[in-house]
Design a protein around this motif. Sequence first.
Motif, PDB file in Angstrom:
ATOM      1  N   TYR A   1       0.827  -1.215   0.000  1.00 40.10           N
ATOM      2  CA  TYR A   1       0.000   0.000   0.000  1.00 40.10           C
ATOM      3  C   TYR A   1       0.856   1.257   0.000  1.00 40.10           C
ATOM      4  O   TYR A   1       0.426   2.305  -0.493  1.00 40.10           O
ATOM      5  CB  TYR A   1      -0.976  -0.021   1.179  1.00 40.10           C
ATOM      6  CG  TYR A   1      -2.294  -0.652   0.806  1.00 40.10           C
ATOM      7  CD1 TYR A   1      -3.389   0.122   0.445  1.00 40.10           C
ATOM      8  CD2 TYR A   1      -2.431  -2.036   0.753  1.00 40.10           C
ATOM      9  CE1 TYR A   1      -4.586  -0.449   0.064  1.00 40.10           C
ATOM     10  CE2 TYR A   1      -3.616  -2.629   0.368  1.00 40.10           C
ATOM     11  CZ  TYR A   1      -4.694  -1.831   0.021  1.00 40.10           C
ATOM     12  OH  TYR A   1      -5.878  -2.400  -0.375  1.00 40.10           O
ATOM     13  N   LEU A   2       2.063   1.162   0.521  1.00 39.02           N
ATOM     14  CA  LEU A   2       2.977   2.300   0.433  1.00 39.02           C
ATOM     15  C   LEU A   2       3.307   2.586  -1.031  1.00 39.02           C
ATOM     16  O   LEU A   2       3.330   3.744  -1.461  1.00 39.02           O
ATOM     17  CB  LEU A   2       4.256   2.005   1.221  1.00 39.02           C
ATOM     18  CG  LEU A   2       5.323   3.108   1.215  1.00 39.02           C
ATOM     19  CD1 LEU A   2       4.792   4.384   1.856  1.00 39.02           C
ATOM     20  CD2 LEU A   2       6.585   2.634   1.942  1.00 39.02           C
TER      21      LEU A   2
ATOM     22  N   TYR B   1       0.855   5.782  -7.062  1.00 33.79           N
ATOM     23  CA  TYR B   1      -0.026   5.981  -8.215  1.00 33.79           C
ATOM     24  C   TYR B   1      -0.564   7.418  -8.221  1.00 33.79           C
ATOM     25  O   TYR B   1      -0.457   8.140  -9.217  1.00 33.79           O
ATOM     26  CB  TYR B   1      -1.197   5.010  -8.169  1.00 33.79           C
ATOM     27  CG  TYR B   1      -0.887   3.593  -8.590  1.00 33.79           C
ATOM     28  CD1 TYR B   1      -1.448   3.049  -9.735  1.00 33.79           C
ATOM     29  CD2 TYR B   1      -0.070   2.774  -7.828  1.00 33.79           C
ATOM     30  CE1 TYR B   1      -1.201   1.740 -10.122  1.00 33.79           C
ATOM     31  CE2 TYR B   1       0.182   1.465  -8.194  1.00 33.79           C
ATOM     32  CZ  TYR B   1      -0.376   0.953  -9.339  1.00 33.79           C
ATOM     33  OH  TYR B   1      -0.110  -0.338  -9.708  1.00 33.79           O
ATOM     34  N   ASP B   2      -1.180   7.822  -7.125  1.00 31.01           N
ATOM     35  CA  ASP B   2      -1.795   9.148  -7.069  1.00 31.01           C
ATOM     36  C   ASP B   2      -0.746  10.247  -6.971  1.00 31.01           C
ATOM     37  O   ASP B   2      -0.975  11.355  -7.456  1.00 31.01           O
ATOM     38  CB  ASP B   2      -2.764   9.221  -5.889  1.00 31.01           C
ATOM     39  CG  ASP B   2      -4.052   8.483  -6.155  1.00 31.01           C
ATOM     40  OD1 ASP B   2      -5.080   9.135  -6.387  1.00 31.01           O
ATOM     41  OD2 ASP B   2      -4.044   7.237  -6.149  1.00 31.01           O
TER      42      ASP B   2
ATOM     43  N   ASN C   1      -5.710   4.321 -13.752  1.00 36.75           N
ATOM     44  CA  ASN C   1      -6.219   3.133 -14.429  1.00 36.75           C
ATOM     45  C   ASN C   1      -5.239   2.621 -15.476  1.00 36.75           C
ATOM     46  O   ASN C   1      -5.047   1.405 -15.617  1.00 36.75           O
ATOM     47  CB  ASN C   1      -7.574   3.436 -15.071  1.00 36.75           C
ATOM     48  CG  ASN C   1      -8.690   3.552 -14.053  1.00 36.75           C
ATOM     49  OD1 ASN C   1      -8.763   2.777 -13.106  1.00 36.75           O
ATOM     50  ND2 ASN C   1      -9.554   4.536 -14.210  1.00 36.75           N
ATOM     51  N   VAL C   2      -4.599   3.529 -16.210  1.00 37.37           N
ATOM     52  CA  VAL C   2      -3.587   3.115 -17.180  1.00 37.37           C
ATOM     53  C   VAL C   2      -2.393   2.501 -16.457  1.00 37.37           C
ATOM     54  O   VAL C   2      -1.814   1.498 -16.911  1.00 37.37           O
ATOM     55  CB  VAL C   2      -3.150   4.311 -18.054  1.00 37.37           C
ATOM     56  CG1 VAL C   2      -1.900   3.962 -18.866  1.00 37.37           C
ATOM     57  CG2 VAL C   2      -4.272   4.730 -18.993  1.00 37.37           C
ATOM     58  N   SER C   3      -2.021   3.061 -15.309  1.00 39.75           N
ATOM     59  CA  SER C   3      -0.880   2.558 -14.546  1.00 39.75           C
ATOM     60  C   SER C   3      -1.091   1.109 -14.119  1.00 39.75           C
ATOM     61  O   SER C   3      -0.150   0.305 -14.105  1.00 39.75           O
ATOM     62  CB  SER C   3      -0.642   3.428 -13.309  1.00 39.75           C
ATOM     63  OG  SER C   3      -0.288   4.740 -13.678  1.00 39.75           O
TER      64      SER C   3
ATOM     65  N   ILE D   1       7.024   1.656  -9.989  1.00 39.59           N
ATOM     66  CA  ILE D   1       6.078   1.622  -8.870  1.00 39.59           C
ATOM     67  C   ILE D   1       5.035   0.529  -9.066  1.00 39.59           C
ATOM     68  O   ILE D   1       4.740  -0.259  -8.151  1.00 39.59           O
ATOM     69  CB  ILE D   1       5.408   2.997  -8.694  1.00 39.59           C
ATOM     70  CG1 ILE D   1       6.414   3.993  -8.122  1.00 39.59           C
ATOM     71  CG2 ILE D   1       4.184   2.897  -7.783  1.00 39.59           C
ATOM     72  CD1 ILE D   1       5.896   5.406  -8.024  1.00 39.59           C
ATOM     73  N   THR D   2       4.477   0.449 -10.273  1.00 42.30           N
ATOM     74  CA  THR D   2       3.425  -0.537 -10.507  1.00 42.30           C
ATOM     75  C   THR D   2       3.981  -1.965 -10.502  1.00 42.30           C
ATOM     76  O   THR D   2       3.301  -2.897 -10.063  1.00 42.30           O
ATOM     77  CB  THR D   2       2.708  -0.266 -11.839  1.00 42.30           C
ATOM     78  OG1 THR D   2       3.676  -0.185 -12.901  1.00 42.30           O
ATOM     79  CG2 THR D   2       1.947   1.048 -11.777  1.00 42.30           C
TER      80      THR D   2
END
Length: 328
Positions: free
Chosen positions: A59-60, A65-66, A129-131, A208-209
């Motif tokens: 979750y970190l 993402y944001d 969403n793309v990420s 990140i993803t």
Amino acid sequence: MPSRKVQIGVWMTAILFGLSAWAIASEFRKYGAQEIFNNIRAIAPLSLLTAVGFTALNYLFLTGYDTLAVRYARHPLPYRKTALVAAISYAISNSVGMALLSGSAVRYRFYATWGLSTGKVAQIVAFCNVSFWIGLFAVGGLVFTLQPLSAPKLLHLPFDSVQPIGLLFLGGITAYLLLSALRQKPFRVGDWSLPHLPLRLSLAQIIITSCDWSLAAAVLYVLLPHQAVPSYFVFFSIYLTALLAGIISNVPGGLGVFETVLIMLLSPPLTSDTLLSALLVYRAIYYFLPLVLGVLLLLTYEVRHRLQRRSASRHRTAPVNPGHRVEN
């Protein structure tokens, strides 16, 4: 009235969910509740703590993402705000499913309150969403190509191995990076648009993803008995295959479909009762626990927000004290 395509999609989802639920129920009927409970108790406390730790670390990374999305939208916000939105939206959408609706609704609620326009919020939602798919393409392309598995019959794919999917994913990621480096405008195909990102932001997005997907798999991996499971890299390929099946099914959280594919690919040597017990714990740690915390965070924010609005409203409507007139 819903279109024919929508009705067909709903029916297919319901049928697939029903078949998967039947398959899971059939597996459970082979074992008693006490046997499942004993398997859960057999999971080492260190494994449970490690799974919780991997979930927290996951979750970190999800907050990234944001954090990247607001940079893309050119409306930077403090990390504490983007982290709050990401934690709540993913905790809810991961469990509820239909992330495009559930996660987007949470993001709109927060970002609109903080002064972002509808267009900016739409950019952030599109980026997130793309990420999600960029991460799947990156890790799936690498893992499916280097560790190809037999394609599950449940997916009804036109090939026997998932390696073609891996090659397709790698091609997609390569094209995405080339577009980021060479093109300065969004890439459009009909009504569909791929946002343009600078190359540096695209690379950060992939890192990140990819970490997000890798950690999600690690949560389940540490709950399984290591003497009966393959290496993490092989397991990761199995996990992604099962997750892809769950995503394609459109069943909330991939419930039933995800478990069915894992059972097909992991047992034997892993016994079905051991796998089902670990999956129950996995669902509790990775889905239910964040959902409870996410809802509590959302409720806490809403209560504080309402109290602040009431306080501000009272200050605006309070009579102004003119003070005492001084007599000469």
